[in-house]
Motif scaffolding. Structure first.
Motif, PDB file in Angstrom:
ATOM      1  N   UNK A  50     -24.440 -17.890  49.607  1.00 13.76           N
ATOM      2  CA  UNK A  50     -23.329 -16.947  49.510  1.00 13.76           C
ATOM      3  C   UNK A  50     -23.806 -15.516  49.282  1.00 13.76           C
ATOM      4  N   UNK A  51     -24.978 -15.344  48.664  1.00 17.22           N
ATOM      5  CA  UNK A  51     -25.495 -14.021  48.318  1.00 17.22           C
ATOM      6  C   UNK A  51     -26.665 -13.590  49.193  1.00 17.22           C
ATOM      7  N   UNK A  52     -27.152 -14.475  50.034  1.00 11.65           N
ATOM      8  CA  UNK A  52     -28.336 -14.184  50.847  1.00 11.65           C
ATOM      9  C   UNK A  52     -27.975 -13.296  52.036  1.00 11.65           C
ATOM     10  N   UNK A  53     -28.811 -12.279  52.273  1.00 12.56           N
ATOM     11  CA  UNK A  53     -28.622 -11.364  53.411  1.00 12.56           C
ATOM     12  C   UNK A  53     -29.700 -11.678  54.446  1.00 12.56           C
ATOM     13  N   UNK A  54     -29.358 -12.354  55.533  1.00 12.59           N
ATOM     14  CA  UNK A  54     -30.368 -12.719  56.531  1.00 12.59           C
ATOM     15  C   UNK A  54     -30.815 -11.512  57.353  1.00 12.59           C
ATOM     16  N   UNK A  55     -31.984 -11.643  57.974  1.00 12.61           N
ATOM     17  CA  UNK A  55     -32.476 -10.592  58.862  1.00 12.61           C
ATOM     18  C   UNK A  55     -31.645 -10.579  60.144  1.00 12.61           C
ATOM     19  N   UNK A  56     -31.611  -9.432  60.807  1.00 14.26           N
ATOM     20  CA  UNK A  56     -30.834  -9.299  62.043  1.00 14.26           C
ATOM     21  C   UNK A  56     -31.542  -8.340  62.988  1.00 14.26           C
ATOM     22  N   UNK A  57     -31.248  -8.494  64.283  1.00 19.87           N
ATOM     23  CA  UNK A  57     -31.863  -7.659  65.295  1.00 19.87           C
ATOM     24  C   UNK A  57     -31.127  -6.339  65.511  1.00 19.87           C
ATOM     25  N   UNK A  58     -31.655  -5.537  66.431  1.00 25.85           N
ATOM     26  CA  UNK A  58     -31.093  -4.211  66.700  1.00 25.85           C
ATOM     27  C   UNK A  58     -29.645  -4.297  67.170  1.00 25.85           C
ATOM     28  N   UNK A  59     -29.321  -5.271  68.009  1.00 31.94           N
ATOM     29  CA  UNK A  59     -27.959  -5.391  68.526  1.00 31.94           C
ATOM     30  C   UNK A  59     -26.957  -5.591  67.394  1.00 31.94           C
ATOM     31  N   UNK A  60     -27.303  -6.446  66.438  1.00 30.36           N
ATOM     32  CA  UNK A  60     -26.404  -6.696  65.305  1.00 30.36           C
ATOM     33  C   UNK A  60     -26.225  -5.433  64.480  1.00 30.36           C
ATOM     34  N   UNK A  61     -27.308  -4.708  64.248  1.00 29.53           N
ATOM     35  CA  UNK A  61     -27.219  -3.480  63.447  1.00 29.53           C
ATOM     36  C   UNK A  61     -26.372  -2.417  64.154  1.00 29.53           C
ATOM     37  N   UNK A 116     -21.131   0.512  64.319  1.00 28.17           N
ATOM     38  CA  UNK A 116     -19.806   0.727  64.910  1.00 28.17           C
ATOM     39  C   UNK A 116     -18.714   0.404  63.897  1.00 28.17           C
ATOM     40  N   UNK A 117     -18.890  -0.671  63.148  1.00 29.24           N
ATOM     41  CA  UNK A 117     -17.911  -1.012  62.113  1.00 29.24           C
ATOM     42  C   UNK A 117     -17.834   0.101  61.075  1.00 29.24           C
ATOM     43  N   UNK A 118     -18.971   0.643  60.678  1.00 25.67           N
ATOM     44  CA  UNK A 118     -18.989   1.726  59.691  1.00 25.67           C
ATOM     45  C   UNK A 118     -18.234   2.949  60.208  1.00 25.67           C
ATOM     46  N   UNK A 119     -18.383   3.258  61.491  1.00 22.59           N
ATOM     47  CA  UNK A 119     -17.679   4.403  62.088  1.00 22.59           C
ATOM     48  C   UNK A 119     -16.159   4.172  62.063  1.00 22.59           C
ATOM     49  N   UNK A 120     -15.736   2.968  62.427  1.00 21.18           N
ATOM     50  CA  UNK A 120     -14.304   2.650  62.438  1.00 21.18           C
ATOM     51  C   UNK A 120     -13.717   2.745  61.034  1.00 21.18           C
ATOM     52  N   UNK A 151     -11.965  -6.477  64.435  1.00 19.13           N
ATOM     53  CA  UNK A 151     -13.417  -6.432  64.637  1.00 19.13           C
ATOM     54  C   UNK A 151     -14.123  -7.325  63.618  1.00 19.13           C
ATOM     55  N   UNK A 152     -13.591  -7.347  62.382  1.00 20.99           N
ATOM     56  CA  UNK A 152     -14.153  -8.221  61.344  1.00 20.99           C
ATOM     57  C   UNK A 152     -14.076  -9.685  61.765  1.00 20.99           C
ATOM     58  N   UNK A 153     -12.933 -10.066  62.333  1.00 19.52           N
ATOM     59  CA  UNK A 153     -12.760 -11.451  62.768  1.00 19.52           C
ATOM     60  C   UNK A 153     -13.810 -11.810  63.820  1.00 19.52           C
ATOM     61  N   UNK A 154     -14.078 -10.871  64.724  1.00 23.21           N
ATOM     62  CA  UNK A 154     -15.105 -11.086  65.746  1.00 23.21           C
ATOM     63  C   UNK A 154     -16.483 -11.216  65.103  1.00 23.21           C
ATOM     64  N   UNK A 155     -16.827 -10.314  64.168  1.00 24.10           N
ATOM     65  CA  UNK A 155     -18.142 -10.358  63.527  1.00 24.10           C
ATOM     66  C   UNK A 155     -18.328 -11.624  62.699  1.00 24.10           C
ATOM     67  N   UNK A 156     -17.263 -12.048  62.027  1.00 27.00           N
ATOM     68  CA  UNK A 156     -17.372 -13.227  61.164  1.00 27.00           C
ATOM     69  C   UNK A 156     -17.533 -14.527  61.954  1.00 27.00           C
ATOM     70  N   UNK A 157     -17.328 -14.450  63.269  1.00 26.95           N
ATOM     71  CA  UNK A 157     -17.479 -15.652  64.090  1.00 26.95           C
ATOM     72  C   UNK A 157     -18.950 -16.018  64.311  1.00 26.95           C
ATOM     73  N   UNK A 182     -23.243  -2.773  56.427  1.00 22.63           N
ATOM     74  CA  UNK A 182     -22.191  -1.836  56.812  1.00 22.63           C
ATOM     75  C   UNK A 182     -21.950  -0.816  55.697  1.00 22.63           C
ATOM     76  N   UNK A 183     -22.068  -1.226  54.429  1.00 19.14           N
ATOM     77  CA  UNK A 183     -21.927  -0.280  53.321  1.00 19.14           C
ATOM     78  C   UNK A 183     -23.066   0.728  53.311  1.00 19.14           C
TER      79      UNK A 183
END
Length: 297
Positions: free
Chosen positions: A60-71, A76-80, A174-180, A191-192
Motif C-alpha cells: 500500500x505504501x510502496x512506490x514502484x519504478x516507472x518509465x519515461x512514458x508513465x512519468x 500531464x496530470x499535474x498540469x490538469x 484521467x485518474x480512472x484511466x491511470x488507476x487501471x 504527481x505531487x
C-alpha cells in the motif's frame, strides 16, 4: 470498501477546503498554492526514496519504478490539477465558502457524462436519482447566490470556480484511466512532486517579479494543514479507485460530500450569510448522496 474510502476522502476534503479558505483570506494566492504543493511533495518524497532503496515492502505504501512514458502521463496530470487549483484558489479567495463548495460538489455530474461516454459505466435507478437531485441543487444555488449580489452569469469568480470544477472532472476521468494500470502511491507521490516543480516555475514567473506591488504572502499555520488533509484525502481517493468494481461517477459524487464539512465551518466559524437558503441546497446534495449510497450497495 471503496465506498467507505470515498466517504473518508470527502470528510477530509471538507477540512482541506476550510483550511484553504482561512489561508487565502487577505493573502497572496500563488505563493499559498506553491507552499501547498511544496508541503505535499515533502510528505510523499520519503516514500519515493525509501521505496527505491528497498526499505518499504508494504504494497500500500510502496512506490514502484516507472518509465519515461508513465512519468509524462503524471506530468500531464499535474498540469490538469494545477490548472484546476489555480482557478479554484482565486475563486475561494473572493467568494463565500458556502457558495464555492456547493458549486464544486456538482463536479460529479460532469464526471458522470464523461464516465458514460469514455468508460461505458452504467448507473442504476438510485444513482440516476442522486445525480438528478444534484443538478437541481446547483440551479437553486444560483438563486441563493443572487441574494448576496453574486450573479452566476457575469461574475468572473463564479466562472473560475466552474472552470475549476470542469478541469477537476477531467482530472477525475484521467485518474480512472491511470488507476487501471498504475499503483496509487506511484501516481500520488510523483504527481505531487511534479506539481511542486511546476508551481515553483509559475510563482517565479508570475508572482515573484511583482510581489512588492501585489498582495504580500502572510504565513498562517493553516497553510501546511491544507497539504496534510489533501494528502490523506487523495490517498483514500486513489485507493478507492484502485479497487475492483469502483465506479468513478459514484466515487466522485461521494467525494464532493466534502461540502457538508466545509459548509458547517462556513456557518459556525466564518459566519457567512443567507445560510437558510443555502442549507436547503445542501440538503438536496445530501439526499443525492444518500441515493448514490443506496445504489452502490
Amino acid at each position: 470498501m471503496w465506498v467507505a474510502l470515498a466517504f473518508m476522502s470527502a470528510a477530509l476534503l471538507g477540512c482541506y477546503d476550510f483550511c484553504k479558505k482561512v489561508s487565502l483570506k487577505e493573502n497572496a494566492v500563488i505563493p499559498v498554492l506553491f507552499l501547498n504543493t511544496l508541503f505535499s511533495a515533502l510528505i510523499f518524497l520519503p516514500f519515493i526514496v525509501l521505496s527505491h532503496a528497498g526499505e518499504i515492502q508494504t504494497p500500500m505504501l510502496f512506490v514502484p519504478d516507472a518509465g519515461l512514458k508513465v512519468h509524462l502521463l503524471l506530468v500531464l496530470k499535474a498540469v490538469i490539477v494545477l490548472s484546476s487549483w489555480i482557478c479554484g484558489y482565486f475563486a475561494m479567495k473572493h467568494l463565500p465558502i458556502t457558495i464555492v463548495s456547493p458549486i464544486q460538489a456538482t463536479r460529479p455530474v460532469m464526471v458522470l457524462l464523461g464516465a458514460l461516454l469514455v468508460f461505458g459505466e452504467q448507473l442504476n435507478l438510485y444513482q440516476w436519482i442522486g445525480v438528478s437531485v444534484a443538478i437541481v441543487s446547483f440551479l437553486l444555488l444560483g438563486k441563493s447566490g443572487k441574494r448576496e449580489g453574486i450573479d452566476f452569469v457575469h461574475n468572473r469568480w463564479v466562472a473560475l470556480v466552474i472552470a475549476a470544477a470542469m478541469l477537476g472532472a477531467v482530472s477525475a476521468l484521467y485518474d480512472k484511466y491511470l488507476m487501471s494500470f498504475l499503483a496509487p502511491m506511484l501516481v500520488q507521490s510523483w504527481f505531487n512532486l511534479y506539481q511542486a516543480l511546476l508551481m515553483a516555475a509559475v510563482m517565479l514567473l508570475l508572482w515573484w517579479p511583482t510581489r512588492k506591488r501585489t498582495t504580500p504572502l502572510r504565513w498562517r499555520w493553516s497553510i501546511p494543514l491544507i497539504s496534510l488533509f489533501l494528502g490523506v484525502a487523495d490517498f483514500c481517493y486513489f485507493s478507492a479507485l484502485a479497487e475492483e468494481g469502483a465506479l468513478i461517477a459514484v466515487v466522485s459524487m461521494i467525494r464532493r460530500g466534502s461540502v457538508i464539512v466545509s459548509f458547517a465551518f462556513g456557518a459556525m466559524i466564518l459566519r457567512e450569510k443567507n445560510l437558510k437558503s443555502k442549507a436547503f441546497d445542501l440538503l438536496l446534495i445530501l439526499i443525492g448522496l444518500f441515493f448514490l449510497y443506496l445504489g452502490s450497495k
